[in-house]
Design an enzyme around this catalytic site. Structure first.
Site, mmCIF file in Angstrom:
data_model
loop_
_atom_site.group_PDB
_atom_site.id
_atom_site.type_symbol
_atom_site.label_atom_id
_atom_site.label_comp_id
_atom_site.label_asym_id
_atom_site.label_seq_id
_atom_site.Cartn_x
_atom_site.Cartn_y
_atom_site.Cartn_z
ATOM 1 C CE LYS A 115 -0.203 -0.353 5.025
ATOM 2 N NZ LYS A 115 -0.960 -0.859 6.164
ATOM 3 N NE ARG A 142 -6.768 0.865 10.734
ATOM 4 C CZ ARG A 142 -5.511 0.663 10.296
ATOM 5 N NH1 ARG A 142 -4.616 1.620 10.382
ATOM 6 N NH2 ARG A 142 -5.168 -0.508 9.806
ATOM 7 C CE1 TYR A 148 11.002 33.015 -0.098
ATOM 8 C CE2 TYR A 148 11.185 30.630 0.073
ATOM 9 C CZ TYR A 148 10.903 31.755 -0.672
ATOM 10 O OH TYR A 148 10.503 31.628 -1.970
ATOM 11 C CG MET A 163 7.389 24.192 -3.134
ATOM 12 S SD MET A 163 6.319 25.042 -4.297
ATOM 13 C CE MET A 163 5.338 26.049 -3.219
HETATM 14 C C1 LIG Z 1 -0.232 -1.596 7.049
HETATM 15 C C2 LIG Z 1 -0.812 -2.795 7.616
HETATM 16 C C3 LIG Z 1 -0.007 -3.869 8.014
HETATM 17 C C4 LIG Z 1 1.490 -3.831 8.011
HETATM 18 O O1 LIG Z 1 1.965 -3.195 9.169
HETATM 19 P P1 LIG Z 1 3.528 -3.014 9.435
HETATM 20 O O2 LIG Z 1 3.609 -2.412 10.781
HETATM 21 O O3 LIG Z 1 4.019 -2.086 8.390
HETATM 22 O O4 LIG Z 1 4.124 -4.347 9.354
HETATM 23 C C5 LIG Z 1 -0.634 -5.030 8.433
HETATM 24 N N1 LIG Z 1 -1.985 -5.105 8.482
HETATM 25 C C6 LIG Z 1 -2.782 -4.071 8.133
HETATM 26 C C7 LIG Z 1 -4.257 -4.242 8.235
HETATM 27 C C8 LIG Z 1 -2.241 -2.881 7.708
HETATM 28 O O5 LIG Z 1 -3.021 -1.874 7.369
#
Ligand SMILES: *Cc1c(COP(=O)(O)O)cnc(C)c1O
Length: 823
Positions: free
Chosen positions: A493, A591, A718, A767
């Protein structure tokens, strides 16, 4: 060189089943690299989670008839035209065969081991010695229990010198590698903390590495390193030692003086009473140390000191890597224009073949004459032509007199030949490449940098470099913690935690992970379009994207009844049935997820009343697995999950996979692996529990644009925030907060590295650019600045910002080009 099957049977001590006549020139351990089937002997290696035996029927169908196996696969028992060499241990058989092969050659062999610099020393030795000798060396970093035998197998009757790397990751491995390499000259580069996890101390690791030198005539090492010195004396070698030293004039090779200037380093030394000097075009300490190892070997081999000096001055940077870059006109470039020999051509073509599942892309090879092989041209180009053909090259652009003379041998759809690189550049042919995948492979003398420069898409000078080998090392580090049957989901992801999704996903797929996971459907669709076929889970599915998910086989996380209803409705509307979904349970993270206490029965009942979707897995997420403080809470989460998963499973006949561990969970809760784990940040090199770096994957680097000398009391940037308290040299680098360099790092809150030294950020970060203080650093415009990387871990920046490494990695903006390499 080929061996008869009878010889091999006797060397490896196999029981032979089958009587097919065969002579073997190629050995194969990875079915995807098959090239010359008839003369190939396949070793069916068993790894923890993969088994070469599985690939035998497929290889047989592709024309391979010789296999070393632990057992004959059931479906092959009736094949009569095949040789099976049955052995107790297939890896040992491979190693024994290579060891026997090595015995035939009475030539000097250099064995290189150590924690860092092995590949550089190997390649530099090659550059220093290859003008006079026919050398076989390990391709890239083929230095493992499997890679070493494959490298040594390449020696033949033309070989005058071998140079092989040996890398180990645990005790006992060097004992196996020693008789395969059987070095006569040993080089120990250094000893550091990498791959430390399986050694109890640095001393143990050093002693284990030294086992490689058991039978050496001479050993080269840094005599100023106490640990190495002590270990060498403990090892009681009878070999001659060339321990070079910058401190001890009694040593055989005494380094008197090291003088750095802007363009390089001059090194004065004394050897056998003579005072000499040489120069290298580098100023960093690692390069100096590597050059001293090479010097010692060259002196031992009696290369004249003037020749050494002449060649040292032209040492090329070791780009032992296949770089994948974005090219002009939609092309993808694979650049390997640093060495050209048959073995590395084979590897590079193999790499290209695997990258181009995307059949729409034409595969173009730009290839120069292959120099320095010691092989007669006719035979060589016949082999090259076979290789080019069997690896599916569509178009060949050949450069050089030899390859042009062999033009008729090449059987490809399109081919063009040029005598020189200039001729190619002037021809307009490079402009005709569109959406091709282009492999650029040229001997140094052909200066193919001009070709790759021309084809490369020029954007920003700031790049994020991704080391795919380090990624695989991290993958294996965590795999080693899993039970053999535990499946592995890898999180890609957020563009693979900033590393860029495609190359990472491809690499993971090649290493046969079970699942990939992304956040949203579009990310998944992009992976499919890039040719990823492995199962993909969508963590945050949008109700508007179910059609995309069906079209691309993207399996959603379902975390509540409303989204479940939408999913079922969409599936029924599209006529989809039994589409896999993944049920998320909220065990305390709060969550997303079903309630483990209230929702399970209702969920089972609802799922029974439809056939559009089917639960493939059930999972939950740990809120504090990286912290001892939360151990009691984490255990409670795991218990709650297990109970809820059992309740769900009870409602179904098919097995529903259970998974709860993220990276920290894998490390800290080995009992909670269930059926699968989800590996995230660890893959990218960060141990979330200790905050240590395993194998660094990402390096964010840029180039100094301009340097100003600015007197004390002036200000920089700046709001006049960067007040100078002394006369300063201030460098400007093209990276700013829009690239992901957090503005809070400015005003001295952090630093980058220039030539290995800390250069603090001065004033406010802008920037697109920022300024750094290089007053105390020997540097010039055009030098590199490392924002984070091997020697400046992201954890340092995370700490300076009061955040976590995840945020630093994922903040590198999209306009920063990602460049991939296999180290
Ligand atoms: C991102 C994520 C992981 C991985 O977590 P890490 O701490 O990066 O190993 C595992 N499970 C879910 C549901 C996640 O969203």
């Amino acid at each position: 060189m080929s061996s008869s099957i009878e010889e091999i049977v006797s060397v490896v001590g196999a029981t032979r089943i089958g009587e097919r006549q065969a002579s073997i020139s190629w050995i194969l351990t990875d079915s995807r690299s098959l090239c010359f089937p008839e003369e190939t002997l396949f070793f069916a290696l068993k790894a923890k989670r993969n088994d070469g035996h599985k690939y035998i029927p497929e290889l047989y169908a592709r024309g391979v008839y010789n296999f070393v196996v632990a057992e004959v696969p059931e479906e092959m028992k009736n094949c009569t035209d095949v040789n099976f060499l049955v052995v107790g241990n297939v890896l040992k058989a491979l190693q024994r065969l290579a060891g026997k092969h090595r015995e035939q050659y009475q030539v000097p062999v250099i064995g290189i081991t150590g924690s860092n610099g092995k590949t550089v020393v190997k390649e530099w030795l090659y550059q220093l010695l290859s003008p006079d000798k026919r050398i076989i060396r390990s391709p890239r970093s083929y230095n493992s229990q499997i890679g070493v035998p494959l490298s040594v197998w390449m020696m033949d009757e033309h070989t005058e010198l071998g140079i092989f790397e040996a890398g180990i990751s645990e005790m006992g491995e060097m004992e196996t590698l020693e008789p395969i390499i059987r070095p006569t000259i040993g080089v120990l580069t250094n000893i550091g903390g990498a791959h430390q996890e399986n050694f109890s101390s640095l001393q143990d690791k050093c002693m284990e590495k030294l086992l490689l030198f058991k039978e050496c005539d001479v050993i080269v090492y840094n005599g100023d390193n106490e640990l190495i010195r002590d270990c060498v004396s403990k090892s009681l070698f009878t070999a001659r030692e060339i321990a070079w030293s910058m401190k001890d004039p009694e040593r055989p090779l005494f380094i008197e003086k090291i003088e750095k200037d802007a363009a390089g380093t001059t090194i004065k030394y004394r050897y056998l009473g003579f005072f000499k000097e040489f120069r290298i075009p580098y100023i960093d300490d690692a390069s100096i140390e590597n050059s001293l190892h090479c010097l010692a070997v060259a002196l031992y081999l009696m290369v004249p000191t003037e020749v050494i000096a002449e060649r040292m001055a032209h040492l090329e940077p070791v780009a032992m890597r296949l770089e994948v870059k974005e090219g002009k006109n939609g092309c993808v470039l694979i650049n390997d224009s640093y060495n050209s020999d048959f073995a590395s051509l084979d590897i590079a073509l193999d790499f290209m073949a695997r990258r181009s599942e995307d059949k729409a892309r034409r595969r173009t090879l730009i290839l120069s004459d292959i120099l320095e092989t010691g092989q007669p041209g006719k035979l060589l180009y016949r082999q090259v032509a076979e290789l080019v053909h069997s690896r599916g090259v569509d178009r060949l652009i050949g450069v050089g007199e030899e390859i042009s003379a062999s033009s008729s041998r090449f059987d490809v759809k399109e081919k063009q030949f040029f005598l020189t690189t200039e001729e190619l550049m002037a021809s307009g042919v490079l402009e005709t490449l569109r959406n091709d995948i282009v492999l650029i492979k040229g001997a140094r003398a052909f200066h193919f940098d001009a070709v790759s420069d021309f084809l490369e898409l020029k954007v920003h000078e700031t790049i994020l470099e991704i080391n795919l080998n380090a990624l695989v090392d991290n993958l294996n580090y965590y795999r080693n913690k899993l039970k053999p049957e535990t499946k592995l989901m890898c999180m890609v992801k957020a563009s693979a935690y900033g590393a860029g999704p495609f190359e990472v996903a491809k690499t993971l797929e090649e290493h046969r992970v079970d699942y990939l996971a992304v956040a949203v459907a579009d990310e998944g669709a992009d992976l499919r379009k890039a040719g990823i076929t492995c199962p993909i889970v969508i963590m945050n599915p949008e109700a508007t994207a179910f059609k995309t998910m069906f079209a691309y086989r993207l399996e959603p996380n379902i975390y509540g009844f409303p989204i479940l209803e939408e999913m079922i409705k969409a599936a029924e509307r599209e006529g989809v049935s039994n589409f896999p979904i993944h049920i998320k349970i909220d065990t305390g993270m709060h969550r997303l997820g079903f309630s483990p206490h209230q929702d399970m029965q209702r969920l089972v009942e609802r799922l029974h009343r439809q056939s559009a979707v089917i639960p493939r897995s059930v999972f939950s997420h740990l809120a504090g697995s990286d912290s001892e403080r939360f151990d009691a809470f984490t255990r409670k989460q795991i218990e709650t999950f297990e109970a809820a998963a059992a309740e769900l499973q009870a409602g179904f006949g098919v097995k529903i996979l259970r998974h709860v561990c993220n990276t920290a969970g894998i490390e800290r809760y080995p009992g909670a692996q269930f059926d699968m784990v989800r590996l995230g940040i660890g893959l990218y090199g960060i141990d979330p529990f200790t905050n240590h770096i395993l194998h660094n994957v990402s390096t964010l680097k840029t180039t100094i644009l301009q340097i100003h000398d600015i007197p004390a009391d002036e200000t920089v940037g700046y709001s006049r925030k960067g007040v100078l308290y002394r006369d300063s040299r201030i460098a400007t680098i093209p990276i700013g907060y829009a690239d992901g360099l957090n503005r809070h790092l400015g005003n001295g809150h952090a630093y980058c590295l220039v030539n290995g030294k800390k250069a603090p950020y001065v004033g406010n970060i802008c920037m697109d650019v920022c300024m750094i203080d290089v007053t105390d650093i020997d540097c010039k415009e055009g030098d590199k600045a490392i924002i984070f990387g091997d020697d400046l871990p992201v954890t340092v920046l995370a700490e300076a910002l009061g955040t976590i490494p995840y945020e630093i990695l994922t903040s590198v903006s999209n306009r920063v080009k990602r460049v991939y390499f296999q180290g």
